[in-house]
Design a protein around this motif. Structure first.
Motif, PDB file in Angstrom:
ATOM      1  N   SER A  94       0.879  -1.227  -0.047  1.00 55.48           N
ATOM      2  CA  SER A  94      -0.091   0.052  -0.054  1.00 55.48           C
ATOM      3  C   SER A  94       0.961   1.207  -0.037  1.00 55.48           C
ATOM      4  CB  SER A  94      -0.715  -0.019   1.422  1.00 55.48           C
ATOM      5  OG  SER A  94      -1.779  -1.165   1.188  1.00 55.48           O
ATOM      6  N   PHE A  95       2.054   1.203   0.781  1.00 53.48           N
ATOM      7  CA  PHE A  95       2.854   2.466   0.880  1.00 53.48           C
ATOM      8  C   PHE A  95       3.475   2.732  -0.259  1.00 53.48           C
ATOM      9  CE2 PHE A  95       7.069   4.059   0.973  1.00 53.48           C
ATOM     10  CZ  PHE A  95       7.078   4.998   1.512  1.00 53.48           C
ATOM     11  N   LEU A  96       4.110   1.673  -1.146  1.00 50.99           N
ATOM     12  CA  LEU A  96       4.604   1.999  -2.303  1.00 50.99           C
ATOM     13  C   LEU A  96       3.586   2.186  -3.723  1.00 50.99           C
ATOM     14  CD1 LEU A  96       7.120  -0.828  -2.467  1.00 50.99           C
ATOM     15  CD2 LEU A  96       7.804   1.390  -2.126  1.00 50.99           C
ATOM     16  N   ASP A  97       2.272   1.680  -3.609  1.00 45.04           N
ATOM     17  CA  ASP A  97       1.526   1.841  -4.548  1.00 45.04           C
ATOM     18  C   ASP A  97       0.851   3.185  -4.484  1.00 45.04           C
ATOM     19  OD1 ASP A  97      -0.252   0.739  -6.766  1.00 45.04           O
ATOM     20  OD2 ASP A  97      -2.032   0.998  -5.448  1.00 45.04           O
ATOM     21  N   VAL A  98       0.442   3.777  -3.149  1.00 45.27           N
ATOM     22  CA  VAL A  98      -0.065   5.070  -2.895  1.00 45.27           C
ATOM     23  C   VAL A  98       1.007   6.045  -3.330  1.00 45.27           C
ATOM     24  CG1 VAL A  98       0.369   5.385  -0.602  1.00 45.27           C
ATOM     25  CG2 VAL A  98      -1.648   6.391  -1.607  1.00 45.27           C
ATOM     26  N   SER A  99       2.043   5.912  -3.162  1.00 42.61           N
ATOM     27  CA  SER A  99       3.248   6.637  -3.494  1.00 42.61           C
ATOM     28  C   SER A  99       3.258   7.018  -5.081  1.00 42.61           C
ATOM     29  CB  SER A  99       4.684   6.267  -3.041  1.00 42.61           C
ATOM     30  OG  SER A  99       4.454   6.234  -1.693  1.00 42.61           O
ATOM     31  N   PHE A 100       3.060   5.795  -5.768  1.00 40.78           N
ATOM     32  CA  PHE A 100       3.002   5.932  -7.373  1.00 40.78           C
ATOM     33  C   PHE A 100       1.754   6.598  -7.638  1.00 40.78           C
ATOM     34  CE2 PHE A 100       0.905   4.053 -10.962  1.00 40.78           C
ATOM     35  CZ  PHE A 100       1.805   4.579 -12.118  1.00 40.78           C
ATOM     36  N   ARG A 101       0.857   6.354  -6.984  1.00 40.57           N
ATOM     37  CA  ARG A 101      -0.588   6.990  -7.379  1.00 40.57           C
ATOM     38  C   ARG A 101      -0.661   8.423  -6.998  1.00 40.57           C
ATOM     39  NH1 ARG A 101      -3.860   3.085  -9.382  1.00 40.57           N
ATOM     40  NH2 ARG A 101      -3.413   0.978  -8.854  1.00 40.57           N
TER      41      ARG A 101
END
Length: 481
Positions: free
Chosen positions: A286-293
């Motif tokens: 979730s941390f990495l994905d929301v950073s990308f988004r």
């Protein structure tokens, strides 16, 4: 001798007492009506949450929060994006535990109403602090994500779990298509349709229309849920639903009492390695994905002289919509098949390895822009490649949901386990946007590593997720055994 009896004896004696590992249970049909209603409710959530992405950066500029400094927009956009998850992190576990006691539907009602009110407040915001209050309200009152995943786990078993949980990222992908498209298209309607939206209200609140439409969708979802959705918590389930939909026979009062007491068991007793490892994977994912988004629309909107693409909100909305629909179609047709083909753990490992090239596409596009002197067809091809990589990365969500659901010893603590996982993910998502957008702003302001320091940091952090992926069990635990 009776031949039929001898034949029966032969079959009984040669049949293994314990089925071999290679034997598979026949797949249980999904309860289509209830799951259809559930995913329709889920669709309203991402539409409402992602509709602000195409215009949030422009809204911050127009409110004068940054004092005209375009490079500082990322700080404030990250704070606003993070506030929802801060509120969710503080309350989602309480909502999950409450749903284990009073039922899933009452908690969903509160969540839908809270999201609806907060969206209306966001559209009426005229300063930074009103944006802060509305986003915090949305996070505090919303436990729907964890409750819906819990209901999906209760509506499926080990034979059809991949099919059921494949629908969750699909719904979010469709919402990721409709939300940005709606937000980018309906923002500032007085500029697009001056004959219809020429009043002073639309000049004072140019971003109210997408928020109002999102609120209307949430009200429709609330009405549909109240009328059609059945309760799935076994201690609150109606007898008719118990015997026809979930294929769980009605329990005696004593068994219901035992289940109710399990719902109140201490959280510490649930923190076993089989539960903690999938939750840790979900939090890091979730941390990495929301950073990308949050970086994606920020990169698209950043002026070209700072290394972005300089797109307007409508163009950003279209690209984010295309990303969402492509991701949704792929998940719908291929996720369950790929999971059955290579197994959940191997698929998860493949997905997490896609993150470094996904993030690397940002500096590559900046380099292409400088080399070509502007946005042309090469940038379009690069964006299409980024979408292909992101689609593979996004399959990790469906897999980790399966591992989390399979780690629950009984359905009556599934809400608590999903609450723990969602709390961990919410904390990660609260940190991710603020950290990523702040690093983006610092990288651009001070030209750290050519303005690319934020991407290097994220790629290094993704190594932690790859290590966590190796700690997952080889197979999803079968809760039916």
């Amino acid at each position: 001798m009776d031949t039929s009896n001898s034949h029966e004896i032969m079959i009984n004696e040669t049949t293994p007492l314990v089925p071999g590992k290679g034997s598979k249970k026949p797949k249980t049909p999904l309860p289509k009506l209830q799951i259809g209603i559930l995913i329709t409710l889920q669709l309203a959530e991402p539409i409402a949450s992602t509709s602000i992405f195409p215009y949030i950066n422009q809204l911050i500029r127009e409110l004068g929060i940054t004092g005209g400094d375009d490079a500082a927009v990322g700080y404030y956009a990250g704070i606003i994006d993070s506030l929802f998850f801060v509120g969710q992190a503080l309350t989602v576990l309480k909502w999950a535990r409450l749903s284990d006691r009073i039922g899933r539907k009452p908690v969903l009602v509160i969540g839908l109403l809270g999201t609806c009110i907060s969206m209306l407040c966001f559209g009426l915001s005229t300063n930074f602090w009103s944006l802060v209050v509305s986003r915090c309200m949305c996070g505090f009152l919303n436990g729907n994500v964890v409750v819906m995943k819990t209901m999906m786990g209760e509506l499926t078993d080990s034979t059809n779990m991949a099919q059921g949980f494949a629908l969750i990222p699909i719904v979010w992908c469709i919402g990721g298509f409709l939300g940005p498209l709606m937000g980018g298209t309906l923002a500032r309607p007085q500029d697009h349709w001056p004959a219809l939206f020429s009043g002073s209200f639309w000049r004072n609140y140019p971003y109210f229309l997408p928020c109002g439409v999102a609120a209307c969708l949430l009200v429709l979802a609330l009405v549909m849920m109240t009328i059609f959705l059945e309760e799935t918590l076994s201690t609150k389930r109606r007898p008719k639903f118990t015997s026809t939909t979930v294929s769980v026979s009605s329990s005696p009062d004593r068994e219901l009492l035992v289940k109710s007491s399990m719902a109140n068991m201490p959280l510490r007793s649930l923190l076993t390695p089989s539960v903690v490892i999938p939750i840790a994977n979900y939090a890091m994912l979730s941390f990495l994905d929301v950073s990308f988004r949050v970086l994606f629309p920020l990169f698209l909107s950043t002026p070209t002289y700072l290394g972005g693409l300089g797109f307007d909100p409508a163009t950003i909305g279209w690209w984010m919509a295309f990303l969402g629909i492509t991701d949704g179609v792929f998940q719908a047709f291929f996720f369950a098949r790929i999971t059955d083909w290579i197994g959940p753990k191997r698929l998860f490992s493949v997905s997490v390895w896609c993150y470094p090239p996904l993030v690397a596409m940002f500096p590559i596009m900046s380099w292409i822009l400088r080399a070509r002197g502007g946005v042309d067809y090469t940038i379009t091809f690069a964006l299409l490649l980024l979408i292909c990589i992101e689609v593979t990365w996004d399959m990790a969500y469906g897999v980790v949901f399966m591992f989390i659901t399979g780690s629950a010893p009984t359905n009556n603590v599934l809400g608590a386990i999903n609450g723990l996982s969602q709390t961990s993910a919410a904390v990660a998502r609260a940190i991710g946007p603020a950290m990523a957008t702040s690093l983006f702003a610092v990288s651009k302001e001070h030209n750290l590593l050519g303005g690319n320091a934020v991407y290097i940091v994220l790629i290094v952090l993704s190594g932690g997720l790859r290590w966590l992926a190796y700690q997952l069990p080889d197979e999803v635990q079968d809760r039916d055994e």
